[in-house]
Design an enzyme around this catalytic site. Structure first.
Site, PDB file in Angstrom:
ATOM      1  N   HIS A  37       8.087  -0.068   7.161  1.00 41.19           N
ATOM      2  CA  HIS A  37       7.444   1.006   6.398  1.00 41.19           C
ATOM      3  C   HIS A  37       8.463   1.653   5.448  1.00 41.19           C
ATOM      4  O   HIS A  37       8.416   2.847   5.179  1.00 41.19           O
ATOM      5  CB  HIS A  37       6.889   2.054   7.377  1.00 41.19           C
ATOM      6  CG  HIS A  37       5.617   2.730   6.937  1.00 41.19           C
ATOM      7  ND1 HIS A  37       4.400   2.489   7.500  1.00 41.19           N
ATOM      8  CD2 HIS A  37       5.381   3.660   5.979  1.00 41.19           C
ATOM      9  CE1 HIS A  37       3.475   3.248   6.939  1.00 41.19           C
ATOM     10  NE2 HIS A  37       4.047   3.965   5.994  1.00 41.19           N
ATOM     11  N   PRO A  77       0.847  -1.207   0.000  1.00 37.05           N
ATOM     12  CA  PRO A  77       0.000   0.000   0.000  1.00 37.05           C
ATOM     13  C   PRO A  77       0.879   1.253   0.000  1.00 37.05           C
ATOM     14  O   PRO A  77       1.708   1.439   0.890  1.00 37.05           O
ATOM     15  CB  PRO A  77      -0.767  -0.119   1.325  1.00 37.05           C
ATOM     16  CG  PRO A  77       0.103  -0.967   2.213  1.00 37.05           C
ATOM     17  CD  PRO A  77       0.822  -1.914   1.299  1.00 37.05           C
ATOM     18  N   TYR A 129      -5.673   2.480   7.770  1.00 39.26           N
ATOM     19  CA  TYR A 129      -5.088   3.365   8.767  1.00 39.26           C
ATOM     20  C   TYR A 129      -6.188   3.574   9.781  1.00 39.26           C
ATOM     21  O   TYR A 129      -7.274   4.049   9.450  1.00 39.26           O
ATOM     22  CB  TYR A 129      -4.649   4.690   8.142  1.00 39.26           C
ATOM     23  CG  TYR A 129      -3.248   4.669   7.605  1.00 39.26           C
ATOM     24  CD1 TYR A 129      -2.214   4.069   8.328  1.00 39.26           C
ATOM     25  CD2 TYR A 129      -2.940   5.259   6.388  1.00 39.26           C
ATOM     26  CE1 TYR A 129      -0.918   4.064   7.837  1.00 39.26           C
ATOM     27  CE2 TYR A 129      -1.639   5.248   5.899  1.00 39.26           C
ATOM     28  CZ  TYR A 129      -0.633   4.651   6.638  1.00 39.26           C
ATOM     29  OH  TYR A 129       0.643   4.643   6.157  1.00 39.26           O
ATOM     30  N   SER A 137      -4.009   1.478  -0.217  1.00 35.99           N
ATOM     31  CA  SER A 137      -3.862   2.311   0.984  1.00 35.99           C
ATOM     32  C   SER A 137      -5.168   3.012   1.356  1.00 35.99           C
ATOM     33  O   SER A 137      -5.924   3.443   0.480  1.00 35.99           O
ATOM     34  CB  SER A 137      -2.788   3.361   0.716  1.00 35.99           C
ATOM     35  OG  SER A 137      -2.814   4.356   1.717  1.00 35.99           O
ATOM     36  N   GLY A 197      12.591  -2.837   1.199  1.00 29.77           N
ATOM     37  CA  GLY A 197      13.880  -3.035   0.542  1.00 29.77           C
ATOM     38  C   GLY A 197      13.859  -4.041  -0.580  1.00 29.77           C
ATOM     39  O   GLY A 197      14.907  -4.307  -1.185  1.00 29.77           O
ATOM     40  N   ARG A 224       8.346   0.957  -3.357  1.00 28.37           N
ATOM     41  CA  ARG A 224       8.840   2.090  -4.145  1.00 28.37           C
ATOM     42  C   ARG A 224       9.070   1.788  -5.627  1.00 28.37           C
ATOM     43  O   ARG A 224       8.793   2.662  -6.467  1.00 28.37           O
ATOM     44  CB  ARG A 224      10.119   2.643  -3.521  1.00 28.37           C
ATOM     45  CG  ARG A 224       9.865   3.419  -2.212  1.00 28.37           C
ATOM     46  CD  ARG A 224      11.157   4.041  -1.709  1.00 28.37           C
ATOM     47  NE  ARG A 224      10.990   4.890  -0.546  1.00 28.37           N
ATOM     48  CZ  ARG A 224      11.158   4.487   0.721  1.00 28.37           C
ATOM     49  NH1 ARG A 224      11.482   3.226   0.972  1.00 28.37           N
ATOM     50  NH2 ARG A 224      11.010   5.331   1.725  1.00 28.37           N
ATOM     51  N   LYS A 238       0.353  -5.099   9.776  1.00 34.38           N
ATOM     52  CA  LYS A 238       1.538  -4.658   9.017  1.00 34.38           C
ATOM     53  C   LYS A 238       2.393  -3.722   9.879  1.00 34.38           C
ATOM     54  O   LYS A 238       1.865  -2.832  10.529  1.00 34.38           O
ATOM     55  CB  LYS A 238       1.091  -3.922   7.751  1.00 34.38           C
ATOM     56  CG  LYS A 238       2.227  -3.300   6.953  1.00 34.38           C
ATOM     57  CD  LYS A 238       1.718  -2.787   5.606  1.00 34.38           C
ATOM     58  CE  LYS A 238       2.823  -2.192   4.755  1.00 34.38           C
ATOM     59  NZ  LYS A 238       3.202  -0.839   5.154  1.00 34.38           N
ATOM     60  N   THR A 285      -2.308  -1.314   9.441  1.00 35.35           N
ATOM     61  CA  THR A 285      -0.935  -0.857   9.651  1.00 35.35           C
ATOM     62  C   THR A 285      -0.776  -0.368  11.082  1.00 35.35           C
ATOM     63  O   THR A 285      -1.510   0.523  11.526  1.00 35.35           O
ATOM     64  CB  THR A 285      -0.605   0.254   8.632  1.00 35.35           C
ATOM     65  OG1 THR A 285      -0.695  -0.327   7.330  1.00 35.35           O
ATOM     66  CG2 THR A 285       0.797   0.805   8.835  1.00 35.35           C
TER      67      THR A 285
HETATM   68  C1  FNR Z   1       4.328   3.886   1.955  1.00 33.77           C
HETATM   69  N1  FNR Z   1       3.938   2.896   2.851  1.00 33.77           N
HETATM   70  C2  FNR Z   1       2.641   2.848   3.304  1.00 33.77           C
HETATM   71  N2  FNR Z   1       2.235   1.838   4.126  1.00 33.77           N
HETATM   72  C3  FNR Z   1       0.962   1.755   4.547  1.00 33.77           C
HETATM   73  O1  FNR Z   1       0.630   0.828   5.287  1.00 33.77           O
HETATM   74  N3  FNR Z   1       0.040   2.676   4.108  1.00 33.77           N
HETATM   75  C4  FNR Z   1       0.363   3.700   3.284  1.00 33.77           C
HETATM   76  O2  FNR Z   1      -0.477   4.514   2.913  1.00 33.77           O
HETATM   77  C5  FNR Z   1       1.710   3.821   2.876  1.00 33.77           C
HETATM   78  N4  FNR Z   1       2.095   4.837   2.053  1.00 33.77           N
HETATM   79  C6  FNR Z   1       3.370   4.867   1.556  1.00 33.77           C
HETATM   80  C7  FNR Z   1       3.720   5.843   0.632  1.00 33.77           C
HETATM   81  C8  FNR Z   1       4.988   5.848   0.092  1.00 33.77           C
HETATM   82  C9  FNR Z   1       5.332   6.901  -0.929  1.00 33.77           C
HETATM   83  C10 FNR Z   1       5.937   4.858   0.467  1.00 33.77           C
HETATM   84  C11 FNR Z   1       7.311   4.812  -0.151  1.00 33.77           C
HETATM   85  C12 FNR Z   1       5.607   3.910   1.393  1.00 33.77           C
HETATM   86  C13 FNR Z   1       4.870   1.805   3.202  1.00 33.77           C
HETATM   87  C14 FNR Z   1       4.787   0.676   2.182  1.00 33.77           C
HETATM   88  O3  FNR Z   1       3.582  -0.015   2.283  1.00 33.77           O
HETATM   89  C15 FNR Z   1       5.949  -0.333   2.351  1.00 33.77           C
HETATM   90  O4  FNR Z   1       5.982  -0.771   3.687  1.00 33.77           O
HETATM   91  C16 FNR Z   1       7.274   0.285   1.973  1.00 33.77           C
HETATM   92  O5  FNR Z   1       7.145   0.996   0.760  1.00 33.77           O
HETATM   93  C17 FNR Z   1       8.348  -0.765   1.829  1.00 33.77           C
HETATM   94  O6  FNR Z   1       9.587  -0.189   1.565  1.00 33.77           O
HETATM   95  P1  FNR Z   1      10.231  -0.143   0.092  1.00 33.77           P
HETATM   96  O7  FNR Z   1      10.514  -1.554  -0.304  1.00 33.77           O
HETATM   97  O8  FNR Z   1       9.241   0.515  -0.787  1.00 33.77           O
HETATM   98  O9  FNR Z   1      11.476   0.687   0.256  1.00 33.77           O
END
Ligand code: FNR
Length: 400
Positions: free
Chosen positions: A290, A105, A158, A134, A322, A344, A266, A184
Site C-alpha cells: 500500500h 487505485p 474496500y 478506488s 515504489g 503516487r 491486493k 484490498t
Molecule cells: C493509495 N492506495 C490505495 N489502495 C487501495 O487499494 N485503495 C485506495 O483507495 C488507495 N488509496 C490511496 C491513496 C493514496 C494517496 C496513495 C498514495 C495510495 C495504495 C495504492 O493503490 C498503491 O498500493 C500505492 O500507491 C503504491 O505505492 P507507490 O508506488 O504509490 O508509492
C-alpha cells in the site's frame, strides 16, 4: 495477441520532446524526474493533501524500503539483438493490455485536483492504460467508467462492514462495465499515518472520497436523512461501515461466489497468504504494501515478490509500491510480475496540471519503459526473466 509491433513509444516521445525543445524553444512543461515532479506537486497542493498523498505509516521507513529493495537487483543488459521492433503488450487475464502497467487505485483524488479521477480516467484512456478505480473515489464508479470508455477498467473494493454495501458495489461495478474486481486486503483499518494525525486531517470527514457510498442504494438505506440533507451524519455512517477488521478467509471465499468477474486480491506480502487467496478462488494477486501506508517497518514489496511468484505458479501476479520508472517495472516483471501498478507519480501529475499532468507522467513512463526494455536487449516482456538480473541482496535477506 496482435502480431503488429507496438508503437515505438520511446523514440516518438524523445523525438517530440527534443524537437520541441531544440527547434521551438519549448521544453516539456512538467518535470520529468520523479523527485522534481513530487517537489513541484507538493508545492501545488494544500499542506493537508500533500501529507495525505506523500505520507505513510509511522516513521515512513517502509516508503524508503520500497525504493531500496529495487537496488538489490541490477539489470545486466545484452547487446546486438535487433530490438528495432518491440511488442509491449501483455494479457494476464485473457484481456490484452497495451503495456504491462495499470493505474493503482488512489482514493480521494479531489483533494489533489477538482477533476480528480475523471481527469485521471481521461488521461488513462488517451494512453490506453487500464485504470483501477478506488472505492474511495471522489466521483462515482459509473461517472469514471463513462470517461474510460473501452479502456480496461477494474474496480477496487474496500470491503465494507455492511455486506449489503460490498455486494452492491460489486453489482454496480459489473453493470458499469468494469472488467474485474481488486479487493484490498491490507486495509481493514487505516494505518497510523503520523502526518495526517499531526494535522488532525482525514479527507473523508470533509465529505471527500465518498461518492460511491453516497450514491449507493444499500448505503443510503442505512441513513435517517439523505447525504444531501445531512452530510455530516452520512459521513459518520461512512466511517462506521468503511472497513471490517473481523474479515477472514471464509469471507474471501464468499466474495468469490458473488461475481463471475476476475477477482484479484491486493496487499499480499506473504507467500502463504497468496497461496490461500488462490485456494479461495482469487484469479490474481497484487503484491503491495500500500505504498508504505499501512504497516511501518513492513517488508519492501519487491523483496516479497519472488517467493509469492513461486508460491502461486501460473496465477497472474501484479506488483506495486515504489514503481517510479521503466527500470523498476522491468525488474519487477523479470522477477515474475505480469504487470505493475503506478501510484503516487500520477497523483503528482494530477496535482500539477490535472489531466495534462497525468498524461505527461504516463507518456514519460511508457517511453522510459519501452526504451529500457529495448536497451536490455529484449523486445517483449514475456521474454524477461530473472536471468537478466544480478541478485545483490545481502545474504539471508531474501523475502518471507
Ligand atoms: C493509495 N492506495 C490505495 N489502495 C487501495 O487499494 N485503495 C485506495 O483507495 C488507495 N488509496 C490511496 C491513496 C493514496 C494517496 C496513495 C498514495 C495510495 C495504495 C495504492 O493503490 C498503491 O498500493 C500505492 O500507491 C503504491 O505505492 P507507490 O508506488 O504509490 O508509492
Amino acid at each position: 495477441m496482435s502480431d503488429e509491433p507496438s508503437e515505438p513509444y520511446g523514440e516518438h516521445r524523445q523525438q517530440n520532446v527534443y524537437a520541441a525543445g531544440m527547434l521551438a524553444n519549448d521544453p516539456p512543461e512538467h518535470p520529468v524526474q520523479y523527485e522534481k515532479l513530487k517537489h513541484r506537486a507538493i508545492e501545488a497542493m494544500s499542506d493537508e493533501a500533500a501529507a495525505y498523498v506523500a505520507g505513510g505509516a509511522g516513521s515512513e521507513d517502509t516508503i524508503d524500503e520500497n525504493r531500496r529493495a529495487f537496488a538489490d537487483w541490477r539489470i545486466v543488459p545484452r547487446v546486438l539483438r535487433d530490438v528495432s521492433e518491440r511488442d509491449l503488450r501483455v494479457s494476464p487475464f485473457g484481456r490484452e493490455f497495451e503495456l504491462p502497467v495499470l493505474l493503482a487505485p488512489l482514493g480521494v483524488l479531489s483533494i489533489v485536483h477538482e477533476a480528480g479521477e475523471l481527469a485521471v480516467a481521461r488521461a488513462a484512456a488517451d494512453c490506453d492504460i487500464p485504470m483501477v478505480l478506488s472505492s474511495a473515489s471522489s466521483y462515482t464508479m459509473e461517472e469514471v467508467a463513462d470517461e474510460l470508455g473501452d479502456t480496461p477498467k477494474w474496480f477496487q473494493l474496500y470491503w465494507s462492514a455492511d455486506q449489503k454495501i460490498a455486494s452492491s458495489f460489486v453489482d454496480r461495478a459489473e453493470d458499469a462495465g468494469y472488467d474485474g474486481i481488486v479487493v484490498t486486503l491490507d486495509t481493514p483499518l487505516l494505518g497510523w499515518r503520523e502526518r495526517d494525525i499531526e494535522q488532525g486531517y482525514l479527507p473523508f470527514l470533509d465529505g471527500e472520497g465518498v461518492a460511491n457510498y453516497f450514491s449507493d442504494p444499500a448505503f443510503r438505506e442505512r441513513l435517517n436523512a439523505s447525504p444531501e440533507e445531512n452530510e455530516g451524519s452520512a459521513v459518520m455512517e461512512f466511517i462506521d461501515v468503511f472497513g471490517d477488521p473481523s474479515l477472514t478467509w471464509e469471507d474471501l471465499a464468499n466474495l468469490r461466489e458473488e461475481t463471475d468477474l476476475p477477482l484479484v486480491v491486493k496487499g499480499v506480502l506473504h507467500p502463504d497468504d497468496a497461496e490461500r487467496a488462490v485456494e479461495c478462488g482469487a484469479d490474481g494477486v497484487v503484491v503491495s504494501n500500500h505504498g508504505g501506508r499501512q504497516v511501518d517497518g513492513a517488508v519492501g514489496a519487491l523483496t516479497a515478490l519472488p517467493s509469492i511468484v513461486e508460491a502461486v505458479g501460473d496465477t497472474p501476479v501484479l506488483f506495486d509500491s515504489g514503481v517510479r520508472g521503466g527500470a523498476d517495472a522491468v525488474k519487477a516483471i523479470a522477477l515474475g510480475a505480469d504487470s505493475v501498478l503506478l501510484g503516487r507519480p500520477y497523483a503528482y501529475g494530477l496535482a500539477l496540471d490535472g489531466e495534462a499532468g497525468v498524461r505527461s507522467v504516463l507518456e514519460n513512463f511508457r517511453a522510459d519503459l519501452d526504451l529500457t526494455l529495448a536497451l536490455t536487449g529484449h523486445t517483449s516482456f514475456e521474454d524477461l526473466d530473472r536471468s537478466i538480473l544480478l541478485d545483490r541482496r545481502p545474504p539471508g535477506s531474501g523475502g518471507p
